[in-house]
Design a protein around this motif. Structure first.
Motif, mmCIF file in Angstrom:
data_model
loop_
_atom_site.group_PDB
_atom_site.id
_atom_site.type_symbol
_atom_site.label_atom_id
_atom_site.label_comp_id
_atom_site.label_asym_id
_atom_site.label_seq_id
_atom_site.Cartn_x
_atom_site.Cartn_y
_atom_site.Cartn_z
ATOM 1 N N LEU A 14 136.522 111.572 33.220
ATOM 2 C CA LEU A 14 136.822 111.432 32.016
ATOM 3 C C LEU A 14 135.434 110.754 31.617
ATOM 4 O O LEU A 14 134.789 110.882 30.529
ATOM 5 N N PHE A 15 135.079 109.409 31.962
ATOM 6 C CA PHE A 15 134.023 108.624 31.508
ATOM 7 C C PHE A 15 132.675 109.693 31.834
ATOM 8 O O PHE A 15 131.560 109.750 30.840
ATOM 9 N N THR A 16 132.519 110.193 32.705
ATOM 10 C CA THR A 16 131.484 110.957 33.277
ATOM 11 C C THR A 16 131.252 112.090 32.173
ATOM 12 O O THR A 16 130.069 112.470 31.759
ATOM 13 N N VAL A 17 132.332 112.933 32.065
ATOM 14 C CA VAL A 17 132.269 113.836 31.041
ATOM 15 C C VAL A 17 131.938 113.610 29.545
ATOM 16 O O VAL A 17 130.904 113.819 29.074
ATOM 17 N N LYS A 48 120.927 105.448 34.376
ATOM 18 C CA LYS A 48 121.508 104.216 34.623
ATOM 19 C C LYS A 48 122.818 103.956 34.100
ATOM 20 O O LYS A 48 123.841 103.162 34.574
ATOM 21 N N VAL A 49 123.108 104.594 32.929
ATOM 22 C CA VAL A 49 124.454 104.259 32.337
ATOM 23 C C VAL A 49 125.666 104.947 33.256
ATOM 24 O O VAL A 49 126.643 104.301 33.660
ATOM 25 N N LEU A 50 125.446 106.145 33.633
ATOM 26 C CA LEU A 50 126.349 106.566 34.735
ATOM 27 C C LEU A 50 126.423 105.890 35.950
ATOM 28 O O LEU A 50 127.368 105.462 36.549
ATOM 29 N N MET A 51 125.147 105.432 36.410
ATOM 30 C CA MET A 51 125.283 104.447 37.517
ATOM 31 C C MET A 51 125.822 102.994 37.277
ATOM 32 O O MET A 51 126.331 102.266 38.330
ATOM 33 N N VAL A 52 126.051 102.547 36.050
ATOM 34 C CA VAL A 52 126.767 101.610 35.613
ATOM 35 C C VAL A 52 128.239 101.728 35.774
ATOM 36 O O VAL A 52 129.360 100.843 35.993
ATOM 37 N N VAL A 53 128.589 102.776 34.794
ATOM 38 C CA VAL A 53 129.993 103.095 34.546
ATOM 39 C C VAL A 53 130.786 103.318 35.691
ATOM 40 O O VAL A 53 132.067 103.101 35.971
ATOM 41 N N ILE A 54 130.208 104.375 36.612
ATOM 42 C CA ILE A 54 131.132 104.833 37.634
ATOM 43 C C ILE A 54 131.361 103.429 38.582
ATOM 44 O O ILE A 54 132.719 103.379 39.169
ATOM 45 N N PRO A 55 130.490 102.696 39.121
ATOM 46 C CA PRO A 55 130.946 101.642 40.006
ATOM 47 C C PRO A 55 131.858 100.607 39.111
ATOM 48 O O PRO A 55 132.964 100.412 39.794
ATOM 49 N N LEU A 56 131.660 100.577 37.943
ATOM 50 C CA LEU A 56 132.652 99.683 37.282
ATOM 51 C C LEU A 56 134.147 100.283 36.944
ATOM 52 O O LEU A 56 135.042 99.575 37.141
ATOM 53 N N GLN A 57 134.279 101.772 36.933
ATOM 54 C CA GLN A 57 135.320 102.195 37.067
ATOM 55 C C GLN A 57 136.035 102.125 38.676
ATOM 56 O O GLN A 57 137.382 101.956 38.694
ATOM 57 N N VAL A 58 135.179 101.999 39.582
ATOM 58 C CA VAL A 58 135.681 101.750 40.812
ATOM 59 C C VAL A 58 136.426 100.269 40.775
ATOM 60 O O VAL A 58 137.580 100.166 41.300
ATOM 61 N N LEU A 59 135.862 99.295 40.224
ATOM 62 C CA LEU A 59 136.290 97.969 40.024
ATOM 63 C C LEU A 59 137.552 97.928 39.352
ATOM 64 O O LEU A 59 138.250 97.113 39.783
ATOM 65 N N VAL A 81 136.100 94.839 32.541
ATOM 66 C CA VAL A 81 135.492 96.063 32.730
ATOM 67 C C VAL A 81 135.985 97.276 32.062
ATOM 68 O O VAL A 81 134.929 98.070 31.695
ATOM 69 N N ASP A 82 137.152 97.226 31.518
ATOM 70 C CA ASP A 82 137.543 98.622 30.841
ATOM 71 C C ASP A 82 136.758 98.297 29.463
ATOM 72 O O ASP A 82 136.125 99.228 28.970
ATOM 73 N N ILE A 83 136.535 97.108 28.797
ATOM 74 C CA ILE A 83 135.875 96.999 27.546
ATOM 75 C C ILE A 83 134.409 97.496 27.751
ATOM 76 O O ILE A 83 133.559 98.048 27.011
ATOM 77 N N ILE A 84 133.651 97.110 28.883
ATOM 78 C CA ILE A 84 132.425 97.274 29.149
ATOM 79 C C ILE A 84 132.056 98.666 29.356
ATOM 80 O O ILE A 84 131.129 99.453 28.645
ATOM 81 N N CYS A 85 132.787 99.554 29.939
ATOM 82 C CA CYS A 85 132.756 100.914 30.226
ATOM 83 C C CYS A 85 133.120 101.656 28.842
ATOM 84 O O CYS A 85 132.184 102.515 28.812
ATOM 85 N N CYS A 86 133.896 101.213 28.066
ATOM 86 C CA CYS A 86 134.080 101.843 26.662
ATOM 87 C C CYS A 86 132.904 101.740 25.742
ATOM 88 O O CYS A 86 132.230 102.467 25.045
ATOM 89 N N CYS A 87 132.033 100.480 25.871
ATOM 90 C CA CYS A 87 130.935 100.196 25.242
ATOM 91 C C CYS A 87 129.983 101.032 25.767
ATOM 92 O O CYS A 87 128.839 101.737 24.951
ATOM 93 N N ALA A 88 129.673 101.149 26.986
ATOM 94 C CA ALA A 88 128.626 101.791 27.778
ATOM 95 C C ALA A 88 128.679 103.270 27.289
ATOM 96 O O ALA A 88 127.674 104.003 27.004
ATOM 97 N N ILE A 89 129.725 104.001 27.394
ATOM 98 C CA ILE A 89 129.522 105.273 27.218
ATOM 99 C C ILE A 89 129.329 105.899 25.727
ATOM 100 O O ILE A 89 129.270 106.772 25.248
ATOM 101 N N ILE A 90 129.283 104.895 24.724
ATOM 102 C CA ILE A 90 128.861 105.101 23.174
ATOM 103 C C ILE A 90 127.442 105.117 23.116
ATOM 104 O O ILE A 90 126.993 106.184 22.233
#
Length: 440
Positions: free
Chosen positions: A256-259, A280-291, A319-328
């Motif tokens: 979902l975050f990748t799409v 870099k956004v993808l490289m940050v979001v995916i490891p954070l989603q693993v965590l 982590v959820d908040i960081i990912c939500c901000c990053a995908i924007i």
């Protein structure tokens, strides 16, 4: 004693306000407590009907104190409703030496005085819950500088009209049917998407295949959630369905975050490549989603009795908040890039259509994140425990609407209205772009 009182108050406030039920949980749990000195340990939280029961089996109980052996009546188990929490806090604040086991606002189950004598030091008891409410099951240690070790097995359930056990909380007993219905909807959605892609082969991009995989993972995640809840409901344990639930949950969330990031960057639609900052956004979001998913598993499978449970809750939320901000950010970058391009390439109508699309997508993503993170959380907090399933319905409904809108906006069609050049609208488009209507 004052330090113990402060710790007790903090424990009550923290664990009760952070004890929102995880997505997958068993209501028959076996746990081991080793040399634990905490004055309050939250074991379970459950919504009871007028036919509720609590079964507790404790064994291998040992108490170690720095001084003389403590009074066994100062250690025990009790139930506490959220309505009575404030009254208990007031009692503790008014009397620093007050033991919560003496409070008239709790439902005391048993103390260590009721245990069988050593070396067994065990007890197996069943206790009916006469008043329907949502209760938290606690172990309390009112003996300062005393550590406790024991094995605990808990069963919390309600009785149905036919006498069968329902191990799901009163506010969650509808969840198996709810998740199953949504899984059927997503499987149908997946079939329709494949049909659309097949009929528009020339317009299909790689992103559309990822979107198909996302729909499939969402459907499988929901069917596993339905089976998980069903087996917990009738047996008290998930029978391995929780493992499949977490696997598909992880894949779905990462997809979902990748799409969203790939669509936001314009990959496949605007350009067939990713810039360095977008990678870099993808490289940050995916490891954070693993965590985040690791934290989710720990929260769901261990329960609030572990010492680091609150910490893992905080990790998951952060982590959820960081990912939500990053995908924007990629969506904002695409909008700004389109604005810059529109000033030089002379294709105002096409650029206006693209800007309209990505601005709408930006609004849809923001609305989805706001609703599922804030509104759903508020519903879980304010809704009566019997109707806690409403928050799940709202979350799944909002997710379905988001998926439908996103897939409709970027569906593979030969003549997508957003990408059609219309010479007659070129002049109007140039005026619209000059008016800076698409600045965020």
């Amino acid at each position: 004693m004052a330090k113990t009182t402060i710790t007790t108050v903090v424990s009550l406030l923290t664990i009760l306000f952070l004890s929102i039920p995880p997505p997958s949980t068993a209501e028959i749990k076996s746990l081991t407590i080793t040399s634990d000195t905490r004055p309050m340990i939250l074991l379970e939280k459950f919504g009871f009907t007028h036919t509720g029961h609590v079964r507790i089996a404790v064994s291998e109980v040992s108490v170690a104190a720095s001084g003389s052996q403590p009074d066994p009546s100062r250690l025990g188990f009790f139930l506490l409703s959220e309505e009575s929490l404030l009254q208990v806090l007031i009692e503790i604040q008014q009397n620093p030496s007050f033991c919560v086991l003496d409070s008239r606002y709790i439902t005391r189950l048993f103390t260590f005085r009721d245990l069988s004598p050593p070396p067994t030091a065990s007890l197996n008891g069943s206790y009916p819950v006469s008043s329907p409410n949502e209760f938290s099951l606690f172990f309390s240690n009112c003996a300062p500088e005393t550590s406790v070790s024991m094995a605990v097995r808990t069963e919390l359930f309600n009785l149905d009209a036919d006498g069968s056990y329902d191990y799901l909380s009163a506010g969650q007993t509808q969840l198996p049917s709810l998740f199953f219905l949504f899984s059927i909807v997503y499987f149908g959605f997946f079939g329709v998407w494949l049909y659309v892609c097949y009929n528009n082969k020339l317009s299909v991009h790689r992103i559309h295949l990822l979107m198909a995989a996302l729909l499939l993972m969402k459907a499988l995640n929901l069917i596993c959630a339905a089976e998980d809840k069903h087996y917990v409901k009738i047996t008290g344990t998930p029978h391995g369905w929780d493992v499949l639930f977490y696997i598909f949950q992880f894949i779905r969330v990462v997809l979902l975050f990748t799409v969203i990031v790939l669509i936001g960057t314009g990959w496949s639609f605007l350009k067939p490549f990713l810039q360095e900052r977008e990678k870099k956004v993808l490289m940050v979001v995916i490891p954070l989603q693993v965590l985040a998913n690791l934290a989710s598993v720990i929260i769901g499978e261990t329960g609030p009795f572990i010492k680091d449970w609150v910490t893992w809750n905080q990790v998951f939320l952060l982590v959820d908040i960081i990912c939500c901000c990053a995908i924007i950010f990629p969506i904002v970058w695409s909008i700004k890039s389109l604005r810059e391009t529109s000033k030089t390439d002379g294709k105002a109508a096409r650029n206006l259509a693209k800007l309209t699309l990505f601005r709408q997508f930006y609004i849809v993503v923001i609305g989805y994140l706001y609703f599922t993170r804030i509104v759903v959380f508020a519903l879980k907090t304010i809704t009566a425990y019997k109707y806690r399933w409403v928050s799940n319905l709202a979350e799944e409904g909002a997710s379905l609407v988001f998926y439908i809108v996103m897939f409709y906006m970027f569906m593979p069609v030969e003549k997508n209205e957003y990408f059609v050049l219309d010479d007659e609208e070129e002049e109007a488009a140039e005026i619209a772009l000059k008016e800076e209507e698409f600045e965020l």
